[in-house]
Design a protein around this motif. Structure first.
Motif, PDB file in Angstrom:
ATOM      1  N   HIS A  55      54.511  49.653 -40.797  1.00 24.35           N
ATOM      2  CA  HIS A  55      55.464  48.665 -40.294  1.00 24.35           C
ATOM      3  C   HIS A  55      55.450  48.702 -38.772  1.00 24.35           C
ATOM      4  N   PHE A  65      49.431  41.591 -42.041  1.00 24.39           N
ATOM      5  CA  PHE A  65      50.064  40.637 -41.148  1.00 24.39           C
ATOM      6  C   PHE A  65      49.383  39.277 -41.262  1.00 24.39           C
ATOM      7  N   LEU A  82      54.471  40.105 -34.059  1.00 21.54           N
ATOM      8  CA  LEU A  82      55.169  40.916 -35.055  1.00 21.54           C
ATOM      9  C   LEU A  82      56.535  41.319 -34.502  1.00 21.54           C
ATOM     10  N   ASP A 109      58.260  44.577 -39.294  1.00 20.16           N
ATOM     11  CA  ASP A 109      57.338  43.742 -40.069  1.00 20.16           C
ATOM     12  C   ASP A 109      56.230  44.589 -40.694  1.00 20.16           C
TER      13      ASP A 109
END
Length: 146
Positions: free
Chosen positions: A42, A108, A140, A144
């Protein structure tokens, strides 16, 4: 058990590489994921990915006991480096492969498709750079999925 707290020491930055401030420092952190740990990545901050580099390599263990004996494991192992910018300038996020890791996957939006931990004819250390055009750069937010 309890883990010992630690402090990060700044890494000297080559003054020829600095663009904005002559008093900049570069910090880094290594997070070890044990085999039973959660293995998704993340984003630790709000930032923009400008390029992705996949480096073919070995898949040696990255356990602390191995790192004490083989200090260059992170250089030898397969890795995927995301390079970009955040509010303070340069930002890089690198996932390093290891023994018993199925693959390094990026989730992503607009992530380039590549195979890691695969039988290929690539030489160890061979890399492939994916530079994202300005309109394709990925923003980002902290938290995320990477």
């Amino acid at each position: 058990g309890d883990r010992e707290p630690f402090a990060l020491d700044p890494v000297d930055v080559d003054p020829n590489q600095q663009t904005e401030s002559t008093s900049s420092s570069l910090y880094h952190i290594v997070l070890y994921l044990a085999p039973g740990d959660y293995h998704n990545f993340h984003s630790p901050a709000d930032w923009t990915i400008n390029s992705v580099r996949h480096v073919n390599g070995q898949l040696l263990s990255v356990s602390p006991s191995v790192l004490r004996r083989i200090p260059d494991v992170f250089v030898a192992n397969e890795r995927v480096a995301l390079v970009g910018q955040w509010q303070h300038g340069f930002f890089s996020y690198t996932a390093v492969g290891a023994t018993n890791v199925g693959s390094i996957q990026m989730y992503f939006p607009k992530a380039p498709k590549f195979s890691t931990n695969a039988s290929t004819t690539k030489s160890l250390g061979e890399s492939r750079q994916y530079t994202l055009e300005k309109k394709s750069r990925v923003k980002l937010e902290k938290g995320d999925l990477v």
